[in-house]
Design an enzyme around this catalytic site. Structure first.
Site, short mmCIF file in Angstrom:
data_model
loop_
_atom_site.label_atom_id
_atom_site.label_comp_id
_atom_site.label_asym_id
_atom_site.label_seq_id
_atom_site.Cartn_x
_atom_site.Cartn_y
_atom_site.Cartn_z
N ASN A 1 -4.58 45.00 -52.37
CA ASN A 1 -4.51 44.71 -50.94
C ASN A 1 -4.22 43.22 -50.75
OD1 ASN A 1 -4.78 45.13 -48.09
ND2 ASN A 1 -6.86 44.30 -48.19
N HIS B 1 -5.08 40.26 -47.93
CA HIS B 1 -5.93 40.03 -46.76
C HIS B 1 -5.72 38.59 -46.30
CE1 HIS B 1 -9.29 40.55 -44.05
NE2 HIS B 1 -9.72 39.37 -44.44
N SER C 1 -5.56 36.26 -49.59
CA SER C 1 -6.05 36.70 -50.90
C SER C 1 -5.43 38.04 -51.27
CB SER C 1 -7.57 36.89 -50.88
OG SER C 1 -8.24 35.76 -50.37
N ASP D 1 -12.68 44.76 -47.89
CA ASP D 1 -12.18 43.41 -48.24
C ASP D 1 -13.09 42.71 -49.26
OD1 ASP D 1 -10.05 43.75 -46.43
OD2 ASP D 1 -11.26 43.00 -44.77
C1 GAR Z 1 -0.69 40.72 -43.08
O1 GAR Z 1 -1.02 39.48 -42.53
C2 GAR Z 1 -1.80 41.23 -43.96
O2 GAR Z 1 -2.45 40.22 -44.66
C3 GAR Z 1 -2.70 41.85 -42.95
O3 GAR Z 1 -1.85 42.50 -42.05
C4 GAR Z 1 -0.62 41.79 -41.98
C5 GAR Z 1 0.51 42.76 -42.20
O4 GAR Z 1 1.73 42.12 -42.01
N1 GAR Z 1 -3.61 42.78 -43.55
C6 GAR Z 1 -4.88 42.92 -43.17
O5 GAR Z 1 -5.36 42.32 -42.23
C7 GAR Z 1 -5.68 43.93 -43.97
N2 GAR Z 1 -7.07 43.75 -43.76
P1 GAR Z 1 3.08 42.88 -42.35
O6 GAR Z 1 2.97 44.28 -41.72
O7 GAR Z 1 4.15 42.05 -41.69
O8 GAR Z 1 3.20 42.94 -43.84
#
Ligand code: GAR
Length: 221
Positions: free
Chosen positions: A115, A117, A144, A153
């Site tokens: 994942n 985060h 991370s 997480d």
């Molecule tokens: C990213 O910032 C990722 O880190 C976050 O969602 C966004 C997805 O962006 N993930 C989380 O918050 C998971 N807990 P994307 O759809 O443009 O890749």
């Protein structure tokens, strides 16, 4: 291509809920030959996720599994596991998948689910990480990559990108700078996994056989 080398190419399944920019950099890295892998399926819990459009454009099979169609978290996760296991992937990549898993699912994929985060874990688990980082007046924020465990997480960290918080940062501006770093570190970690260099062993992250510190490898571009 030789049959045996074909079989050795790692198969990935990507789960997302939104924009899919992390999916896009993975698609691009594979197309450029920087990562040797195939994305065999992209699953979204949202039918209108932009990430599905990106997958279609790249000719990748997609599935929508809407959590609202299921009576329980367990039933939703069972359907996810069916869809994922059907592809027999070596690695499951969470790329902005905004659902909390059951322990059944996380145990099933122990050591083969990554994942990303948007925080320096263990700080700011959960949502609204950029707002919370600014409110807490931290100097350093970031992103991370971690193996997924049953704790939200909370799984073992592989790689962390450090992003300084600037005086005039809004959550949106900070999020954009963090996302740029996500796009650098996630393909690196996925590449390492696909090359067999990155492993989870008894909850410890091993890189080339050496155990990483609990906050993973720091990365500053
Ligand atoms: C990213 O910032 C990722 O880190 C976050 O969602 C966004 C997805 O962006 N993930 C989380 O918050 C998971 N807990 P994307 O759809 O443009 O890749």
């Amino acid at each position: 291509m030789h049959q045996q080398s074909l079989q050795q190419i790692p198969r990935l399944v990507v789960l997302l809920s939104g924009g899919g920019s992390n999916l896009q950099v993975l698609i691009d890295a594979i197309a450029a030959g920087a990562i040797v892998a195939t994305i065999d399926l992209v699953i979204s819990n949202k039918a209108d996720a932009m990430g599905l459009v990106r997958a279609h454009k790249a000719g990748i099979e997609t599935r929508v599994i809407n959590h609202l169609d299921f009576g329980s978290r367990e039933a939703f996760d069972r359907e996810l596991m069916h869809a994922i296991d059907d592809k027999q992937p070596e690695l499951i990549v969470l790329a902005g998948f905004m659902r909390v898993f059951t322990a059944q699912l996380t145990h099933h994929y122990n050591g083969r689910m990554l994942n990303i985060h948007p925080s320096l874990l263990p700080q700011f688990k959960g949502t609204n990480t950029h707002e919370r980082a600014i409110e807490a007046e931290v100097d350093q924020h970031g992103a991370s990559v971690h193996f997924v465990s049953s704790e939200l997480d909370g799984g073992p960290v592989v790689l962390q990108a450090l992003v300084p918080v600037l005086e005039l940062d809004s959550p949106r501006v900070l999020a954009a700078r963090v996302l740029v770093q996500e796009h650098i570190i996630y393909p690196i970690a996925i590449k390492w996994f696909c090359e067999g260099r990155l492993k989870l062993n008894n909850n410890a992250v091993l890189m080339d056989g050496h155990q990483l510190p609990v906050t993973g490898i720091p990365f500053q571009s």
